[in-house]
Design a protein around this motif. Structure first.
Motif, PDB file in Angstrom:
ATOM      1  N   TYR A  57       0.630  -1.378  -0.557  1.00  0.00           N
ATOM      2  CA  TYR A  57       0.331   0.201  -0.194  1.00  0.00           C
ATOM      3  C   TYR A  57       0.707   1.288   0.033  1.00  0.00           C
ATOM      4  CZ  TYR A  57      -3.713  -3.226   0.980  1.00  0.00           C
ATOM      5  OH  TYR A  57      -4.536  -4.514   1.175  1.00  0.00           O
ATOM      6  N   TYR A 112       1.776   4.540  -2.700  1.00  0.00           N
ATOM      7  CA  TYR A 112       0.777   5.295  -2.709  1.00  0.00           C
ATOM      8  C   TYR A 112       2.028   5.984  -3.362  1.00  0.00           C
ATOM      9  CZ  TYR A 112      -0.407   9.620  -0.307  1.00  0.00           C
ATOM     10  OH  TYR A 112      -0.514  10.702   0.510  1.00  0.00           O
ATOM     11  N   ILE A 168      -4.508   2.755  -9.558  1.00  0.00           N
ATOM     12  CA  ILE A 168      -5.607   2.031  -8.580  1.00  0.00           C
ATOM     13  C   ILE A 168      -6.675   1.026  -9.647  1.00  0.00           C
ATOM     14  CG2 ILE A 168      -7.233   2.150  -7.138  1.00  0.00           C
ATOM     15  CD1 ILE A 168      -5.775   4.508  -5.730  1.00  0.00           C
ATOM     16  N   ASN A 184     -10.491  -3.116  -1.507  1.00  0.00           N
ATOM     17  CA  ASN A 184      -8.598  -2.815  -0.873  1.00  0.00           C
ATOM     18  C   ASN A 184      -8.209  -1.507  -2.546  1.00  0.00           C
ATOM     19  OD1 ASN A 184      -8.437  -4.832   0.558  1.00  0.00           O
ATOM     20  ND2 ASN A 184      -6.476  -5.516  -0.914  1.00  0.00           N
ATOM     21  N   TRP A 201     -10.609   1.439  -0.829  1.00  0.00           N
ATOM     22  CA  TRP A 201     -10.000   2.279   0.061  1.00  0.00           C
ATOM     23  C   TRP A 201      -9.120   3.434  -0.090  1.00  0.00           C
ATOM     24  CZ3 TRP A 201     -11.824   4.024   4.265  1.00  0.00           C
ATOM     25  CH2 TRP A 201     -13.022   3.097   5.259  1.00  0.00           C
ATOM     26  N   LEU A 202      -7.891   2.662  -1.195  1.00  0.00           N
ATOM     27  CA  LEU A 202      -6.625   3.498  -1.549  1.00  0.00           C
ATOM     28  C   LEU A 202      -7.216   4.541  -2.398  1.00  0.00           C
ATOM     29  CD1 LEU A 202      -4.488  -0.130  -2.560  1.00  0.00           C
ATOM     30  CD2 LEU A 202      -4.211   1.816  -0.732  1.00  0.00           C
ATOM     31  N   CYS A 255      -5.305   7.533  -1.623  1.00  0.00           N
ATOM     32  CA  CYS A 255      -4.596   7.564  -2.560  1.00  0.00           C
ATOM     33  C   CYS A 255      -5.315   9.192  -3.167  1.00  0.00           C
ATOM     34  CB  CYS A 255      -4.036   7.191  -3.646  1.00  0.00           C
ATOM     35  SG  CYS A 255      -3.235   5.492  -2.228  1.00  0.00           S
ATOM     36  N   LEU A 296      -4.297   6.473   5.883  1.00  0.00           N
ATOM     37  CA  LEU A 296      -3.626   5.385   4.516  1.00  0.00           C
ATOM     38  C   LEU A 296      -3.102   4.528   6.067  1.00  0.00           C
ATOM     39  CD1 LEU A 296      -2.841   3.579   2.473  1.00  0.00           C
ATOM     40  CD2 LEU A 296      -0.415   4.838   2.687  1.00  0.00           C
TER      41      LEU A 296
END
Length: 291
Positions: free
Chosen positions: A69, A73, A88, A101, A104-105, A109, A147
């Motif tokens: 992760y 980022y 992503i 995942n 959320w990223l 990000c 994060l």
């Protein structure tokens, strides 16, 4: 929602017919922003990152969630939005990330490129490079805090169930993917810049005495770069300028949102976390920046 879209569409169609000159001016301005401010930076970065994630062996191929992760980022932070969302989405499609995942990223990000914040915002708007650097640091500190919380409470790495075959020609695939992403970005930037200028000019004609601050908010609602430029012109030298610019960047504008939402939907990534985090950023970033 359909009723709102229908009413809004008819309103814009009427405004386009009533103000064709302004609509043309908006389209030209959108083209200028895309071809001179976005395309020269986004194109090479998108090609390189798309090629990298299709040919990588170790950088993103790990079961260590902190390493994975944080590496993602770093990639998204260097490119800024919407290239971060493109990265992503691509990782979701090739199987590195699963739906949860990636969702959320996508929310965490989300940051403008360093060149945009330091160069355009810092030097041209604030007339102080250090101010742009300070804003950039605050944005990333807030994102990294979110994060780290996500990493701590997230489950072990779970790859996407469907994993694409290894890329035979990473360069050709990266070129094809980049062309699609740039077409999306260019279309949305031109469209929302046009809409922004039409609405902006219409409001000024109907309400000549309207507050300059409201005009800045109207422009920023549709397109971030144009809104920040207008804020720099109208609010130059005022104490409220840094606060307004921080809010504009935290919100990002409908143009950016549509680019990211389309990229997310293409890869099957839910956007509920993304929407939630935009409201959180609007509350947090301006406060930290003016302290």
């Amino acid at each position: 929602m359909h009723m709102i879209i229908t009413i809004g569409s008819w309103a814009l169609i009427i405004l386009l017919f009533l103000q064709p000159g302004i609509a043309h001016k908006g389209a030209v301005e959108g083209m200028r922003i895309f071809t001179t401010a976005l395309l020269p930076y986004l194109l090479p970065y998108l090609v390189i990152t798309q090629m990298f994630i299709r040919s990588q062996k170790t950088f993103l191929n790990t079961t260590n969630k902190f390493k994975l992760y944080m590496n993602i980022y770093i990639l998204t932070a260097l490119g800024g939005f919407p290239s971060g969302a493109a990265i992503i989405s691509s990782l979701k499609e090739i199987g590195t990330l699963n739906e949860r995942n990636a969702s959320w990223l996508l929310a965490i990000c989300h940051a403008p490129s360093p060149m945009f914040v330091i160069g355009f915002v810092g030097i041209e708007i604030f007339n102080a490079e250090i101010a742009g650097l300070k804003l950039l640091i605050i944005i990333h500190l807030v994102n990294l805090a979110f994060l780290l919380v996500f990493i701590i409470f997230s489950k072990p790495i779970q790859m996407n169930d469907y994993v694409k075959k290894a890329s035979i020609s990473p360069f050709q695939e990266s070129i094809r993917e980049t062309s699609q992403i740039l077409l999306l970005i260019g279309t949305t930037v031109i469209f929302f810049t046009t809409v922004s200028i039409i609405v902006f000019e219409s409001v000024k004609e109907v309400i000549p005495s309207i507050s300059p601050f409201v005009l800045v908010l109207i422009a920023s609602f549709f397109e971030m770069t144009g809104g920040i430029s207008l804020a720099g012109e109208i609010l130059s030298g005022t104490t409220i300028l840094p606060f307004v610019v921080a809010i504009i960047i935290a919100f990002s504008g409908l143009s950016i949102h549509m680019q990211i939402i389309v990229l997310a939907q293409k890869a099957g990534i839910p956007i509920k976390h993304y929407i939630l985090f935009r409201f959180l950023n609007m509350l947090i970033l301006p406060i930290f920046f003016i302290l």
